[in-house]
Write a protein that holds these residues in place. Structure first.
Motif, PDB file in Angstrom:
ATOM      1  N   LEU A 156     -38.831   1.264  28.209  1.00  0.00           N
ATOM      2  CA  LEU A 156     -40.209   0.805  28.011  1.00  0.00           C
ATOM      3  C   LEU A 156     -40.402  -0.443  28.862  1.00  0.00           C
ATOM      4  O   LEU A 156     -39.683  -1.435  28.708  1.00  0.00           O
ATOM      5  CB  LEU A 156     -40.449   0.473  26.538  1.00  0.00           C
ATOM      6  N   TYR A 157     -41.370  -0.382  29.776  1.00  0.00           N
ATOM      7  CA  TYR A 157     -41.635  -1.502  30.684  1.00  0.00           C
ATOM      8  C   TYR A 157     -42.851  -2.268  30.179  1.00  0.00           C
ATOM      9  O   TYR A 157     -43.940  -1.688  30.069  1.00  0.00           O
ATOM     10  CB  TYR A 157     -41.877  -0.978  32.105  1.00  0.00           C
ATOM     11  N   ILE A 158     -42.655  -3.528  29.864  1.00  0.00           N
ATOM     12  CA  ILE A 158     -43.739  -4.377  29.353  1.00  0.00           C
ATOM     13  C   ILE A 158     -44.153  -5.316  30.489  1.00  0.00           C
ATOM     14  O   ILE A 158     -43.308  -6.023  31.061  1.00  0.00           O
ATOM     15  CB  ILE A 158     -43.265  -5.154  28.112  1.00  0.00           C
ATOM     16  N   CYS A 159     -45.428  -5.283  30.815  1.00  0.00           N
ATOM     17  CA  CYS A 159     -45.879  -5.958  32.038  1.00  0.00           C
ATOM     18  C   CYS A 159     -46.995  -6.953  31.784  1.00  0.00           C
ATOM     19  O   CYS A 159     -47.893  -6.704  30.961  1.00  0.00           O
ATOM     20  CB  CYS A 159     -46.409  -4.919  33.026  1.00  0.00           C
ATOM     21  N   ASP A 160     -46.957  -8.060  32.534  1.00  0.00           N
ATOM     22  CA  ASP A 160     -48.082  -8.994  32.588  1.00  0.00           C
ATOM     23  C   ASP A 160     -49.051  -8.484  33.646  1.00  0.00           C
ATOM     24  O   ASP A 160     -48.640  -8.126  34.751  1.00  0.00           O
ATOM     25  CB  ASP A 160     -47.599 -10.387  33.010  1.00  0.00           C
ATOM     26  N   VAL A 161     -50.334  -8.465  33.286  1.00  0.00           N
ATOM     27  CA  VAL A 161     -51.362  -7.995  34.221  1.00  0.00           C
ATOM     28  C   VAL A 161     -51.829  -9.175  35.074  1.00  0.00           C
ATOM     29  O   VAL A 161     -52.200 -10.214  34.532  1.00  0.00           O
ATOM     30  CB  VAL A 161     -52.548  -7.379  33.446  1.00  0.00           C
ATOM     31  N   GLU A 162     -51.795  -8.984  36.390  1.00  0.00           N
ATOM     32  CA  GLU A 162     -52.225 -10.067  37.284  1.00  0.00           C
ATOM     33  C   GLU A 162     -53.674  -9.896  37.723  1.00  0.00           C
ATOM     34  O   GLU A 162     -54.450 -10.840  37.715  1.00  0.00           O
ATOM     35  CB  GLU A 162     -51.298 -10.125  38.511  1.00  0.00           C
ATOM     36  N   SER A 214     -52.296  -5.932  25.139  1.00  0.00           N
ATOM     37  CA  SER A 214     -52.938  -7.201  24.761  1.00  0.00           C
ATOM     38  C   SER A 214     -53.994  -7.544  25.803  1.00  0.00           C
ATOM     39  O   SER A 214     -53.789  -7.298  27.003  1.00  0.00           O
ATOM     40  CB  SER A 214     -51.862  -8.303  24.717  1.00  0.00           C
ATOM     41  N   PHE A 215     -55.151  -8.085  25.324  1.00  0.00           N
ATOM     42  CA  PHE A 215     -56.181  -8.541  26.275  1.00  0.00           C
ATOM     43  C   PHE A 215     -56.001 -10.027  26.593  1.00  0.00           C
ATOM     44  O   PHE A 215     -56.440 -10.503  27.623  1.00  0.00           O
ATOM     45  CB  PHE A 215     -57.587  -8.306  25.711  1.00  0.00           C
ATOM     46  N   ASN A 216     -55.414 -10.771  25.662  1.00  0.00           N
ATOM     47  CA  ASN A 216     -55.258 -12.209  25.868  1.00  0.00           C
ATOM     48  C   ASN A 216     -53.884 -12.672  25.390  1.00  0.00           C
ATOM     49  O   ASN A 216     -53.719 -12.920  24.197  1.00  0.00           O
ATOM     50  CB  ASN A 216     -56.380 -12.959  25.138  1.00  0.00           C
ATOM     51  N   PRO A 217     -52.894 -12.776  26.260  1.00  0.00           N
ATOM     52  CA  PRO A 217     -52.962 -12.521  27.703  1.00  0.00           C
ATOM     53  C   PRO A 217     -53.018 -11.020  27.990  1.00  0.00           C
ATOM     54  O   PRO A 217     -52.689 -10.213  27.107  1.00  0.00           O
ATOM     55  CB  PRO A 217     -51.651 -13.128  28.215  1.00  0.00           C
ATOM     56  N   SER A 218     -53.422 -10.667  29.213  1.00  0.00           N
ATOM     57  CA  SER A 218     -53.549  -9.258  29.569  1.00  0.00           C
ATOM     58  C   SER A 218     -52.169  -8.641  29.782  1.00  0.00           C
ATOM     59  O   SER A 218     -51.398  -9.091  30.643  1.00  0.00           O
ATOM     60  CB  SER A 218     -54.355  -9.117  30.861  1.00  0.00           C
TER      61      SER A 218
END
Ligand SMILES: Cc1cc2nc3c(=O)[nH]c(=O)nc-3n(C[C@H](O)[C@H](O)[C@H](O)COP(=O)(O)O)c2cc1C
Length: 168
Positions: free
Chosen positions: A135-141, A42-46
């Motif tokens: 599967l690791y799902i991450c928020d991009v900081e 996802s780009f929004n949120p990243s």
């Protein structure tokens, strides 16, 4: 078309992406592991995601401290990238053994290889069991880029890493 299995398909889709998953060991050092199975989500949120075998030491680290940086390694460290994919960091400091130069990223205690085209600094949002992987799902900081480094890709499954234009 003939019937094939998923590992064979992953060879037919070469070149596939390749990343070095950078995590923090309890002694403060950085562990590096080669991972082909990652994707933008996802780009929004990243957001991004990657899959690692349940037994991986990197997985243990990110599940315990929630921090990870995915880097796209440059061609200058191709041989070491294969090395990071064939040994576990459980008892080894792969970066120093393989002679990978590391640099600091502002605001992170995890270091990254100096020869990186992209670095995606993340915090773990959630992880899920998927067969023999998590599967690791991450928020991009934060995201960093360096166009002067040429990206590596995985060829023929995990068989080799090379730039896209030079592969096979
Ligand atoms: C080109 C390449 C791609 C790889 N891709 C993955 C991957 O997507 N997921 C995975 O679990 N292991 C992958 N591996 C294997 C891991 O890098 C390997 O199991 C490594 O020892 C894990 O290190 P760790 O225990 O320090 O985390 C790959 C290896 C290579 C050489």
């Amino acid at each position: 078309m003939k019937k094939i299995n998923l590992p064979q398909a992953s060879k037919l889709t070469s070149p596939n992406p390749v990343t070095l998953v950078c995590t923090q060991r309890p002694d403060g050092g950085t562990n590096l592991a080669t991972v082909s199975w990652w994707t933008y989500l996802s780009f929004n949120p990243s957001m991004i995601a990657y899959a690692m075998a349940k037994t991986s030491y990197s997985g243990e680290m990110v599940r315990s401290n929630g921090k990870v940086i995915l880097t796209i390694p440059g061609t200058k460290i191709a041989e070491a990238v294969m090395g990071c994919g064939s040994a576990t960091g459980r008892n080894t400091d792969k970066a120093s053994q393989l002679g990978i130069e590391l640099m600091e990223l502002e605001g992170s205690t995890i270091k990254i290889p100096t020869h990186s085209r992209v670095a995606i600094q993340c915090s773990l949002k959630e992880y899920h069991e998927v067969g023999d992987h998590y599967l690791y799902i991450c928020d991009v900081e934060k995201v960093y880029g360096n166009e002067s480094e040429e990206a590596l890709f995985a060829w023929n499954g995990y068989a080799k890493v090379a730039p896209a234009r030079q592969g096979e």
